[in-house]
Enzyme design. Structure first.
Site, PDB file in Angstrom:
ATOM      1  N   VAL A   1     -51.504  31.292  14.741  1.00  0.00           N
ATOM      2  CA  VAL A   1     -50.095  31.672  14.152  1.00  0.00           C
ATOM      3  C   VAL A   1     -49.659  30.293  13.691  1.00  0.00           C
ATOM      4  O   VAL A   1     -49.185  29.657  14.508  1.00  0.00           O
ATOM      5  CB  VAL A   1     -49.216  32.519  15.123  1.00  0.00           C
ATOM      6  CG1 VAL A   1     -47.894  32.888  14.336  1.00  0.00           C
ATOM      7  CG2 VAL A   1     -49.775  33.704  15.418  1.00  0.00           C
TER       8      VAL A   1
ATOM      9  N   SER B   1     -53.492  26.906  15.353  1.00  0.00           N
ATOM     10  CA  SER B   1     -53.471  26.682  13.710  1.00  0.00           C
ATOM     11  C   SER B   1     -53.546  25.524  13.064  1.00  0.00           C
ATOM     12  O   SER B   1     -52.794  24.754  13.854  1.00  0.00           O
ATOM     13  CB  SER B   1     -52.308  27.786  13.430  1.00  0.00           C
ATOM     14  OG  SER B   1     -52.082  27.567  11.872  1.00  0.00           O
TER      15      SER B   1
ATOM     16  N   TYR C   1     -57.733  25.644   8.040  1.00  0.00           N
ATOM     17  CA  TYR C   1     -57.505  25.704   6.560  1.00  0.00           C
ATOM     18  C   TYR C   1     -58.143  24.501   5.859  1.00  0.00           C
ATOM     19  O   TYR C   1     -58.200  23.518   6.113  1.00  0.00           O
ATOM     20  CB  TYR C   1     -56.248  25.756   6.334  1.00  0.00           C
ATOM     21  CG  TYR C   1     -55.198  27.182   6.611  1.00  0.00           C
ATOM     22  CD1 TYR C   1     -55.849  28.271   6.004  1.00  0.00           C
ATOM     23  CD2 TYR C   1     -54.206  27.047   7.526  1.00  0.00           C
ATOM     24  CE1 TYR C   1     -55.288  29.283   6.607  1.00  0.00           C
ATOM     25  CE2 TYR C   1     -53.569  28.176   7.789  1.00  0.00           C
ATOM     26  CZ  TYR C   1     -54.004  29.190   7.240  1.00  0.00           C
ATOM     27  OH  TYR C   1     -53.678  30.755   7.538  1.00  0.00           O
TER      28      TYR C   1
ATOM     29  N   THR D   1     -60.755  29.648   8.394  1.00  0.00           N
ATOM     30  CA  THR D   1     -59.977  31.111   7.755  1.00  0.00           C
ATOM     31  C   THR D   1     -60.285  30.951   6.283  1.00  0.00           C
ATOM     32  O   THR D   1     -60.394  29.980   5.603  1.00  0.00           O
ATOM     33  CB  THR D   1     -58.417  30.976   7.979  1.00  0.00           C
ATOM     34  OG1 THR D   1     -57.994  31.059   9.211  1.00  0.00           O
ATOM     35  CG2 THR D   1     -57.730  32.065   7.283  1.00  0.00           C
TER      36      THR D   1
ATOM     37  N   LYS E   1     -63.043  33.782   9.739  1.00  0.00           N
ATOM     38  CA  LYS E   1     -61.921  34.792   9.748  1.00  0.00           C
ATOM     39  C   LYS E   1     -61.414  35.246   8.314  1.00  0.00           C
ATOM     40  O   LYS E   1     -61.367  34.452   7.561  1.00  0.00           O
ATOM     41  CB  LYS E   1     -60.739  33.893  10.604  1.00  0.00           C
ATOM     42  CG  LYS E   1     -59.400  34.798  10.516  1.00  0.00           C
ATOM     43  CD  LYS E   1     -58.316  34.123  11.600  1.00  0.00           C
ATOM     44  CE  LYS E   1     -57.112  34.814  11.764  1.00  0.00           C
ATOM     45  NZ  LYS E   1     -56.112  34.702  10.461  1.00  0.00           N
TER      46      LYS E   1
ATOM     47  N   HIS F   1     -55.090  39.071   7.837  1.00  0.00           N
ATOM     48  CA  HIS F   1     -54.071  37.990   8.111  1.00  0.00           C
ATOM     49  C   HIS F   1     -53.033  38.799   8.452  1.00  0.00           C
ATOM     50  O   HIS F   1     -51.882  38.630   7.860  1.00  0.00           O
ATOM     51  CB  HIS F   1     -54.070  37.268   6.660  1.00  0.00           C
ATOM     52  CG  HIS F   1     -53.604  35.806   6.845  1.00  0.00           C
ATOM     53  ND1 HIS F   1     -54.702  35.025   6.733  1.00  0.00           N
ATOM     54  CD2 HIS F   1     -52.706  35.301   7.294  1.00  0.00           C
ATOM     55  CE1 HIS F   1     -54.037  33.822   7.111  1.00  0.00           C
ATOM     56  NE2 HIS F   1     -52.799  33.927   7.500  1.00  0.00           N
TER      57      HIS F   1
ATOM     58  N   ARG G   1     -48.609  38.619  16.563  1.00  0.00           N
ATOM     59  CA  ARG G   1     -47.381  39.017  16.719  1.00  0.00           C
ATOM     60  C   ARG G   1     -47.023  39.262  18.086  1.00  0.00           C
ATOM     61  O   ARG G   1     -45.900  38.848  18.666  1.00  0.00           O
ATOM     62  CB  ARG G   1     -46.752  40.112  15.925  1.00  0.00           C
ATOM     63  CG  ARG G   1     -47.007  39.488  14.294  1.00  0.00           C
ATOM     64  CD  ARG G   1     -46.557  40.707  13.514  1.00  0.00           C
ATOM     65  NE  ARG G   1     -46.503  40.289  12.004  1.00  0.00           N
ATOM     66  CZ  ARG G   1     -47.369  40.327  11.204  1.00  0.00           C
ATOM     67  NH1 ARG G   1     -48.541  41.024  11.632  1.00  0.00           N
ATOM     68  NH2 ARG G   1     -47.476  39.952   9.795  1.00  0.00           N
TER      69      ARG G   1
HETATM   70  C1  GLV Z   1     -50.291  31.300   7.596  1.00  0.00           C
HETATM   71  O1  GLV Z   1     -50.143  30.611   8.298  1.00  0.00           O
HETATM   72  C2  GLV Z   1     -49.628  32.397   7.436  1.00  0.00           C
HETATM   73  O2  GLV Z   1     -48.259  32.187   7.327  1.00  0.00           O
HETATM   74  O3  GLV Z   1     -49.883  33.574   7.463  1.00  0.00           O
END
Ligand code: GLV
Length: 387
Positions: free
Chosen positions: A79, A107, A130, A156, A252, A276, A331
């Site tokens: 995240v 991340s 990324y 990703t 992903k 995502h 989340r």
């Molecule tokens: C990625 O980093 C996002 O904000 O979904």
């Protein structure tokens, strides 16, 4: 200390404690948020098959993801900006995950750097990559993840350009927050967050700032993605990255059976069926809805994981029963982190674990390996009839 019984309890405290800009960042989907909403509402359409008079003793949620032992098949998802949800958020979440016995995924767009997290934990974590236009920077990032002994690279594939989340634009999302009259007014109501943040190791993107030059605004996720992310990423480049890494790879952002087959053909150790968190292509199907079709397409040729929409142990069970070998919460752990720091992440994992264990028991199963489609009642038209 409030009594926390579910993830929604953590979310309520989180909303009170964390500046609006970061709450909105986590709690948004792109455009109309249809996919974001359906990620959770589609889980609700699947029902559980209750079984009785089954010996429930000796239950166990332990299993493996990509060959690594896990206390339950629930990893922490990568995240962005987690260290803005709580001071040193990535370090704290990684430690909570390690103590619980589940994987933590850092991340690229984290606040704490790869090295910060490695220095604060004892077990290897996973690093999410990324892909950027600056291939030297990507190679350095991969090398940093190797030096930190990360045990998997999560590449990703669904964010070469950033989906538009309206609130982030309106709020002027940045790390650290820019001090406009409206952010200052909101920050004045978040004293504890602010005082803890003053003592944080970092308040900027830790994997980027100091590691790359020439960004117009290094505090803005939008500016960074627009300028630096590689829109030409294709399967050939994915294969090169996999070879450069040389270790376990998880791809992903797979939402289509053809893409899943391609990822399996490339030899990925796992794929993550994911949209995502509803933050990229609004209007795409929910992850749980496409999971059965993807399972049919790839069979046992690649391990299948799922994220997007998991807020409970029941959701985890549903994904596992439909064939996933692992799941991720994004989340759900961020709510815990923003509410109560490391203890809140532990609490989120405990809540999900207890729900998974109890649900398993009431479905008449003693371990996650025993879960199957037989444990579920799935609407006949769940996959949809799309042309
Ligand atoms: C990625 O980093 C996002 O904000 O979904």
């Amino acid at each position: 200390m409030p009594v926390i019984t579910n993830i929604a309890d953590l979310k309520r405290i989180y909303e009170r404690r964390v500046p609006r800009m970061f709450y909105d960042y986590a709690e948004s989907g792109s455009w109309t948020e249809q996919t974001f909403r359906e990620n959770t509402s589609d889980f609700d359409q699947i029902r559980l098959r209750q079984r009785v008079a089954v010996d429930m003793t000796g239950r166990n949620t332990a299993s493996q993801m990509i060959g690594q032992d896990v206390a339950m098949p629930v990893a922490l998802a990568p995240v962005g900006l987690t260290g803005m949800q709580h001071a040193d958020g990535e370090m704290k979440a990684a430690r909570a995950a390690e103590e619980f016995g589940v994987p933590f995924t850092l991340s690229t767009m984290s606040i704490n750097s790869i090295e910060d997290v490695a220095g604060y934990t004892n077990k290897p974590f996973w690093f999410q990559l990324y892909t950027m236009k600056d291939t030297d920077y990507v190679s350095r990032l991969i090398q940093r993840a190797k030096d930190a002994k990360c045990s998997a690279l999560v590449i990703t594939l669904d964010l070469q350009i950033l989906g538009q989340r309206h609130k982030d634009l309106k709020n002027g999302l940045s790390a650290p927050p820019k001090l406009t009259p409206s952010t200052v007014a909101n920050l004045m109501t978040k004293w504890t967050w602010g005082l803890q943040m003053l003592r944080a190791h970092r308040r900027e993107f830790g994997n980027i700032v100091g590691h790359v030059d020439g960004i117009s605004d290094a505090s803005s996720l939008g500016a960074w993605t627009a300028e630096q992310f590689d829109p030409s990423l294709d399967w050939g480049k994915v294969e090169k990255l996999m070879n450069e890494w040389g270790g376990k790879v998880i791809l992903k952002g797979i939402l289509d059976a053809e893409d899943a087959k391609m990822a399996a053909k490339l030899g990925a150790d796992a794929i993550i069926v994911s949209n995502h968190g509803g933050r990229q292509l609004d209007g795409a199907l929910s992850s749980i809805r496409v999971l059965p079709e993807i399972m049919d397409a790839v069979g046992d040729s690649v391990e299948v994981h799922l994220d997007s929409g998991i807020r409970s142990g029941q959701d985890v069970l549903k994904a596992l029963a439909l064939g996933a070998k692992g799941t991720y919460v994004g989340r759900a752990f961020v709510y815990g982190l923003g509410a109560m720091g490391q203890a809140g992440v532990t609490k989120a994992l405990e809540v999900i674990h207890k729900e998974l264990d109890t649900t398993m028991a009431l479905c008449g199963e003693k371990n996650v390996a025993g879960l199957s489609r037989d444990n579920l009642l799935v609407p006949a038209d769940f996959g949809g009839r799309w042309a």
